[in-house]
Design a protein around this motif. Structure first.
Motif, PDB file in Angstrom:
ATOM      1  N   LEU A  14       1.070  -1.617  -0.519  1.00 29.87           N
ATOM      2  CA  LEU A  14      -0.165   0.134   0.192  1.00 29.87           C
ATOM      3  C   LEU A  14       0.922   1.160  -0.104  1.00 29.87           C
ATOM      4  O   LEU A  14       0.188   2.230  -0.949  1.00 29.87           O
ATOM      5  N   LEU A  15       1.608   1.065   0.384  1.00 30.05           N
ATOM      6  CA  LEU A  15       3.023   2.135   0.846  1.00 30.05           C
ATOM      7  C   LEU A  15       3.374   2.383  -0.666  1.00 30.05           C
ATOM      8  O   LEU A  15       3.943   3.495  -0.631  1.00 30.05           O
ATOM      9  N   ALA A  16       3.639   1.335  -1.587  1.00 30.36           N
ATOM     10  CA  ALA A  16       4.754   1.472  -2.797  1.00 30.36           C
ATOM     11  C   ALA A  16       3.752   2.516  -3.705  1.00 30.36           C
ATOM     12  O   ALA A  16       4.048   3.013  -4.993  1.00 30.36           O
ATOM     13  N   PHE A  17       1.959   2.261  -3.411  1.00 30.05           N
ATOM     14  CA  PHE A  17       0.955   1.802  -4.503  1.00 30.05           C
ATOM     15  C   PHE A  17       1.090   3.839  -3.644  1.00 30.05           C
ATOM     16  O   PHE A  17       0.701   4.451  -5.296  1.00 30.05           O
ATOM     17  N   VAL A  18       0.743   3.983  -2.656  1.00 35.62           N
ATOM     18  CA  VAL A  18       0.766   5.547  -2.890  1.00 35.62           C
ATOM     19  C   VAL A  18       1.426   6.691  -3.125  1.00 35.62           C
ATOM     20  O   VAL A  18       1.156   7.421  -3.471  1.00 35.62           O
ATOM     21  N   VAL A  19       2.936   6.168  -2.702  1.00 30.57           N
ATOM     22  CA  VAL A  19       4.507   7.019  -3.152  1.00 30.57           C
ATOM     23  C   VAL A  19       3.663   6.941  -4.917  1.00 30.57           C
ATOM     24  O   VAL A  19       4.014   7.847  -5.391  1.00 30.57           O
ATOM     25  N   PHE A  20       3.825   5.463  -5.447  1.00 33.30           N
ATOM     26  CA  PHE A  20       3.465   5.427  -7.189  1.00 33.30           C
ATOM     27  C   PHE A  20       2.894   6.492  -7.661  1.00 33.30           C
ATOM     28  O   PHE A  20       2.744   7.445  -8.215  1.00 33.30           O
ATOM     29  N   SER A  21       1.384   6.980  -6.654  1.00 28.96           N
ATOM     30  CA  SER A  21       0.439   7.391  -6.867  1.00 28.96           C
ATOM     31  C   SER A  21       0.600   8.893  -6.923  1.00 28.96           C
ATOM     32  O   SER A  21       0.348  10.063  -8.024  1.00 28.96           O
ATOM     33  N   LEU A  22       1.777   9.215  -5.588  1.00 28.46           N
ATOM     34  CA  LEU A  22       1.861  10.729  -6.065  1.00 28.46           C
ATOM     35  C   LEU A  22       2.660  10.722  -6.820  1.00 28.46           C
ATOM     36  O   LEU A  22       2.162  12.275  -7.220  1.00 28.46           O
ATOM     37  N   PHE A  23       3.548  10.925  -7.023  1.00 29.83           N
ATOM     38  CA  PHE A  23       5.134  10.945  -8.061  1.00 29.83           C
ATOM     39  C   PHE A  23       3.973  11.320  -9.538  1.00 29.83           C
ATOM     40  O   PHE A  23       4.261  12.033  -9.887  1.00 29.83           O
ATOM     41  N   THR A  24       3.142   9.849  -9.396  1.00 34.37           N
ATOM     42  CA  THR A  24       2.147   9.895 -10.927  1.00 34.37           C
ATOM     43  C   THR A  24       1.490  11.369 -10.434  1.00 34.37           C
ATOM     44  O   THR A  24       1.229  12.036 -12.368  1.00 34.37           O
ATOM     45  N   LEU A  25       1.240  12.043 -10.541  1.00 28.70           N
ATOM     46  CA  LEU A  25       0.049  13.564  -9.851  1.00 28.70           C
ATOM     47  C   LEU A  25       1.047  14.003 -10.246  1.00 28.70           C
ATOM     48  O   LEU A  25       0.221  15.324 -11.027  1.00 28.70           O
ATOM     49  N   ALA A  26       1.504  14.694  -9.670  1.00 28.76           N
ATOM     50  CA  ALA A  26       2.803  15.042  -9.622  1.00 28.76           C
ATOM     51  C   ALA A  26       3.113  15.818 -11.271  1.00 28.76           C
ATOM     52  O   ALA A  26       3.736  16.495 -11.143  1.00 28.76           O
ATOM     53  N   SER A  27       3.835  14.448 -11.110  1.00 27.89           N
ATOM     54  CA  SER A  27       4.220  14.874 -12.529  1.00 27.89           C
ATOM     55  C   SER A  27       2.711  15.056 -13.973  1.00 27.89           C
ATOM     56  O   SER A  27       3.674  16.021 -14.343  1.00 27.89           O
ATOM     57  N   ILE A  28       1.584  14.551 -13.593  1.00 28.62           N
ATOM     58  CA  ILE A  28       0.683  15.038 -14.304  1.00 28.62           C
ATOM     59  C   ILE A  28       0.672  17.174 -14.104  1.00 28.62           C
ATOM     60  O   ILE A  28       0.091  17.302 -15.237  1.00 28.62           O
ATOM     61  N   TYR A  29       0.765  17.372 -12.861  1.00 29.24           N
ATOM     62  CA  TYR A  29      -0.114  18.693 -12.674  1.00 29.24           C
ATOM     63  C   TYR A  29       0.814  19.453 -12.238  1.00 29.24           C
ATOM     64  O   TYR A  29       0.617  20.358 -12.318  1.00 29.24           O
TER      65      TYR A  29
END
Length: 40
Positions: A14-29
């Motif tokens: 879950l922690l790895a999924f959350v970190v990956f999601s945050l980096f993805t959203l940061a790169s998009i926005y």
């Protein structure tokens, strides 16, 4: 029925999924560098 993962493994997944999601959203926005003409 026994779970295939221990609690520590579930927390790590879950922690790895959350970190990956945050980096993805940061790169998009985040703004691309080309929108700042004064910077290199």
């Amino acid at each position: 029925m026994e779970l295939p993962f221990t609690n520590l493994e579930v927390a790590f997944i879950l922690l790895a999924f959350v970190v990956f999601s945050l980096f993805t959203l940061a790169s998009i926005y985040s703004d691309p560098d080309e929108n700042h003409p004064g910077k290199y």
